[in-house]
Design a protein around this motif. Sequence first.
Motif, PDB file in Angstrom:
ATOM      1  N   UNK A 142       0.795  -1.173  -0.075  1.00 36.54           N
ATOM      2  CA  UNK A 142       0.017   0.042   0.045  1.00 36.54           C
ATOM      3  C   UNK A 142       0.824   1.098   0.029  1.00 36.54           C
ATOM      4  N   UNK A 143       1.844   1.174   1.039  1.00 40.47           N
ATOM      5  CA  UNK A 143       2.799   2.496   1.060  1.00 40.47           C
ATOM      6  C   UNK A 143       3.464   2.689  -0.237  1.00 40.47           C
ATOM      7  N   UNK A 144       4.175   1.720  -0.635  1.00 38.22           N
ATOM      8  CA  UNK A 144       5.019   2.040  -1.849  1.00 38.22           C
ATOM      9  C   UNK A 144       4.200   2.120  -3.119  1.00 38.22           C
TER      10      UNK A 144
ATOM     11  N   UNK B 224       2.123   9.273  -5.702  1.00 39.02           N
ATOM     12  CA  UNK B 224       2.735  10.645  -5.453  1.00 39.02           C
ATOM     13  C   UNK B 224       3.648  11.277  -6.432  1.00 39.02           C
ATOM     14  N   UNK B 225       4.765  10.365  -6.653  1.00 38.98           N
ATOM     15  CA  UNK B 225       5.965  10.814  -7.142  1.00 38.98           C
ATOM     16  C   UNK B 225       5.581  10.983  -8.914  1.00 38.98           C
ATOM     17  N   UNK B 226       4.742  10.090  -9.378  1.00 41.70           N
ATOM     18  CA  UNK B 226       4.321  10.207 -10.737  1.00 41.70           C
ATOM     19  C   UNK B 226       3.579  11.435 -10.880  1.00 41.70           C
ATOM     20  N   UNK B 227       2.521  11.532 -10.092  1.00 38.13           N
ATOM     21  CA  UNK B 227       1.340  12.907 -10.111  1.00 38.13           C
ATOM     22  C   UNK B 227       2.484  14.187 -10.045  1.00 38.13           C
ATOM     23  N   UNK B 228       3.311  14.035  -9.163  1.00 38.73           N
ATOM     24  CA  UNK B 228       4.090  15.519  -8.985  1.00 38.73           C
ATOM     25  C   UNK B 228       5.039  15.580  -9.834  1.00 38.73           C
TER      26      UNK B 228
ATOM     27  N   UNK C 158       6.203  13.346 -12.812  1.00 44.90           N
ATOM     28  CA  UNK C 158       5.951  13.024 -14.245  1.00 44.90           C
ATOM     29  C   UNK C 158       4.790  13.551 -14.919  1.00 44.90           C
ATOM     30  N   UNK C 159       3.912  13.750 -14.278  1.00 45.46           N
ATOM     31  CA  UNK C 159       2.472  14.385 -14.818  1.00 45.46           C
ATOM     32  C   UNK C 159       2.513  15.872 -14.577  1.00 45.46           C
ATOM     33  N   UNK C 160       3.019  16.152 -13.590  1.00 42.71           N
ATOM     34  CA  UNK C 160       3.260  17.542 -13.241  1.00 42.71           C
ATOM     35  C   UNK C 160       1.993  18.101 -12.670  1.00 42.71           C
ATOM     36  N   UNK C 161       1.412  17.450 -11.593  1.00 43.73           N
ATOM     37  CA  UNK C 161       0.163  17.996 -10.960  1.00 43.73           C
ATOM     38  C   UNK C 161       0.338  18.923  -9.791  1.00 43.73           C
TER      39      UNK C 161
END
Length: 142
Positions: free
Chosen positions: A125-127, A133-137, A139-142
């Motif tokens: 769950x944690x991973x 969050x890493x991808x959203x912030x 790689x996607x730029x959220x």
Amino acid sequence: MDLENFTPGLSLAGGLIIGAAAAVLVLFNGRIAGISGILGGLLSLPRNDMAWRITFLTGLVGAPILASAFGNPATPDIQAGWGEILIAGFVVGLGTRYAGGCTSGHGVCGISRGATRSLIATATFMATGFATVFVQRHLIGG
């Protein structure tokens, strides 16, 4: 880290209350305080143990409402639309079925009992949360 809203005392108190509630439920009712299992039990047959499930879920929903009567609780800033929230809820529901429980059942109750399955599920769950969050912030730029 948002130091303006950092509340270690309240967080500790909340954790102690959650732990105490989980302990009371298992000691007096022999049940694990896993929210997905409690809610799922209302949707399945036979329904011979609905009273405690409804009481537990009413307290879960009612506590923040009651707390708001005694002050100005923090309002979450959810930066998503209803469609995203519904999709995310559906995906979380699938994950709880696949993992045999949710973060409350595995993370609070399972780890405290020393269950290897719960340790693995909680680490997953944690991973997954960290990766999301890493991808959203980044790689996607959220």
